[in-house]
Design an enzyme around this catalytic site. Structure first.
Site, PDB file in Angstrom:
ATOM      1  N   ALA A 144       1.347  10.793  -3.749  1.00 20.32           N
ATOM      2  CA  ALA A 144       1.858  11.698  -3.230  1.00 20.32           C
ATOM      3  C   ALA A 144       2.599  12.596  -4.146  1.00 20.32           C
ATOM      4  CB  ALA A 144       2.288  11.605  -1.790  1.00 20.32           C
ATOM      5  N   GLN A 196       0.641  -1.340   0.160  1.00 24.01           N
ATOM      6  CA  GLN A 196       0.211  -0.033   0.060  1.00 24.01           C
ATOM      7  C   GLN A 196       0.705   1.146   0.206  1.00 24.01           C
ATOM      8  OE1 GLN A 196      -4.237  -0.902   1.842  1.00 24.01           O
ATOM      9  NE2 GLN A 196      -2.814  -0.339   3.285  1.00 24.01           N
ATOM     10  N   GLU A 252       1.916   2.663  -3.538  1.00 21.20           N
ATOM     11  CA  GLU A 252       0.700   3.298  -4.338  1.00 21.20           C
ATOM     12  C   GLU A 252       0.666   4.802  -3.483  1.00 21.20           C
ATOM     13  OE1 GLU A 252      -2.785   1.470  -5.333  1.00 21.20           O
ATOM     14  OE2 GLU A 252      -1.770  -0.174  -5.742  1.00 21.20           O
ATOM     15  N   GLU A 253       0.667   4.730  -2.185  1.00 22.40           N
ATOM     16  CA  GLU A 253       0.579   6.187  -1.517  1.00 22.40           C
ATOM     17  C   GLU A 253       1.726   6.944  -1.890  1.00 22.40           C
ATOM     18  OE1 GLU A 253       0.748   7.637   3.276  1.00 22.40           O
ATOM     19  OE2 GLU A 253       0.525   5.554   2.837  1.00 22.40           O
ATOM     20  N   ARG A 254       2.921   6.412  -1.912  1.00 25.76           N
ATOM     21  CA  ARG A 254       4.250   7.413  -2.321  1.00 25.76           C
ATOM     22  C   ARG A 254       3.900   8.040  -3.736  1.00 25.76           C
ATOM     23  NH1 ARG A 254       7.860   3.159   0.810  1.00 25.76           N
ATOM     24  NH2 ARG A 254       7.362   3.968   2.983  1.00 25.76           N
TER      25      ARG A 254
END
Length: 437
Positions: A297, A289, A292-294
């Protein structure tokens, strides 16, 4: 091939646009029975045929989202920043109706079933929102709290939590960080002890985005006493259960419009069936996860950095010092040129990382994004002079909001550790847990 298939799919989406409640823009939501052969909207004048990853359909999606943002979000940003929160259920429902909360999620659970490049395109466009807090909360909903559920969750869990999150009917939050465990995820203390067909959860989570409004949490907890990378599970936790206490809303130096909470769990009982995927694999799922978050952002912040540079150009062109515009001083326009070049390099790295084995490249992009955001916001604020030190201009808001980029979703130092791991330059020290992130 994946991009080509995604382009065909989204072209059908936009050819069969569902009439959304706002007549001035169309969303991405597909009603399959209305698919037609109508051609996609005329080519956008700024689109190059040889874009690295985007097709005409990516830009059509971005254009539809931009119209929604201009009508339904940006007019209220200043108010929501002043109030220290935004109406997440209302905003997410608008985005969910238009199809923007699950572009790469399965169609059977309300998503559009497209590849991750479309999520990157959406994240980029969300950067046009005039603050950082609201895009961050949207990103938690679409690309931080739900990827593991979409990939590994049971059909029952997806129907109960994923589908309403994609449709905007439920607000999600992510429960990973704790007071003593931020980037060092393996050190979390929250425990979920199995008793019969339930887990009894005790502990607490810190810095929980949307925590005061969320309907459910994607919770990472220790479910056994085994090794720290193999004893954790992700659990879908309804926030209205007895024993869930939202202790306080945390005041922050930036991201004002996004509510951030400290949450405690006191003998909270959750069915064991609420575990996402396999018990004990939560750490691994969360690391996936994080990638994808990085990338999300980075995609979001490059658009905001473009806007800050352009607004600084506009301001320094009309603001005069020593009888000439500030922009005409060579030090100023050269510096802005350097910063724009850095933004373009970061964008190229983002596009290269999208769709690949991303851990190393995502870490590099996240590291560069955080450092560039600090550098750019400081330089641009300087050129605004005294106005830059007020809270009335976008550059000061970006100065506050963007500082989180080097801290959240893995601090810069964690990104450096990951990069060193791939370079094979880390000391051979088994206690060095940073290398596992």
């Amino acid at each position: 091939m994946a991009l080509r298939e995604g382009a065909l799919h989204v072209k059908m989406l936009f050819c069969s646009r569902t009439l959304y409640k706002f007549a001035s823009f169309s969303g991405a939501r597909l009603l399959s029975k209305h698919v037609s052969s109508q051609s996609v909207s005329p080519k956008h004048p700024e689109i190059a045929d040889d874009h690295l990853i985007y097709t005409q359909e990516h830009f059509a999606m971005k254009e539809a989202l931009r119209k929604l943002i201009d009508q339904e979000i940006n007019p209220y940003v200043d108010q929501w920043e002043a109030e220290g929160t935004f109406p997440a259920h209302k905003v997410f429902k608008i985005l969910g109706n238009a199809g923007f909360l699950g572009v790469n999620k399965p169609v059977e659970y309300g998503g559009l079933g497209l590849d991750f490049s479309y999520s990157v395109a959406v994240a980029e466009e969300l950067g046009s929102i005039r603050c950082g807090g609201i895009p961050m909360a949207i990103g938690v909903q679409s690309d931080m709290a739900t990827p593991a559920l979409a990939r590994f969750g049971s059909d029952e869990l997806k129907k109960e939590f994923l589908l309403p999150s994609i449709m905007g009917d439920k607000v999600a939050c992510l429960g990973v960080s704790e007071v003593g465990a931020g980037s060092d995820v393996s050190s979390i203390k929250t425990k979920a002890v199995r008793k019969g067909d339930e887990y009894v959860i005790n502990g607490g989570k810190m810095w929980t985005t949307s925590g005061t409004q969320a309907d459910w949490m994607c919770l990472l907890a220790n479910t056994s006493d085994g090794p720290p990378h193999k004893n954790k599970s992700l659990i879908c936790l309804p926030m209205n259960l007895p024993g869930v206490h939202v202790a306080r809303k945390i005041n922050k130096i930036g991201m004002w419009s996004s509510d951030t909470a400290e949450v405690f769990f006191d003998d909270v009982r959750v069915p064991c069936k609420n575990v996402i995927g396999q018990e004990g694999l939560g750490f691994t799922y969360q690391m996936l996860q994080f990638q994808e978050e990085r990338l999300w952002a980075v995609a979001n912040i490059v658009t905001t950095m473009d806007s800050v540079i352009q607004e600084t150009v506009n301001y320094t062109r009309q603001r005069k010092v020593f009888q000439q515009p500030v922009l005409h001083h060579q030090a100023v326009h050269f510096r802005l040129a350097e910063l724009q070049t850095e933004v373009e390099l970061l964008r190229s790295l983002l596009y290269r990382a999208t769709g690949n084995d991303v851990t190393k490249l995502a870490s590099m992009a996240k590291l560069k994004g955080g450092r560039l955001a600090r550098e750019l916001s400081d330089s641009c604020l300087q050129y605004w002079g005294g106005m830059g030190y007020t809270s009335d201009v976008p550059v000061s808001r970006f100065y506050r909001d963007s500082r989180l980029m080097s801290i959240g979703a893995g601090a810069d130092e964690v990104m450096l550790g990951i990069i060193c791991k791939y370079m094979d330059t880390l000391p051979r020290n088994p206690a060095r847990l940073i290398s596992t992130h």
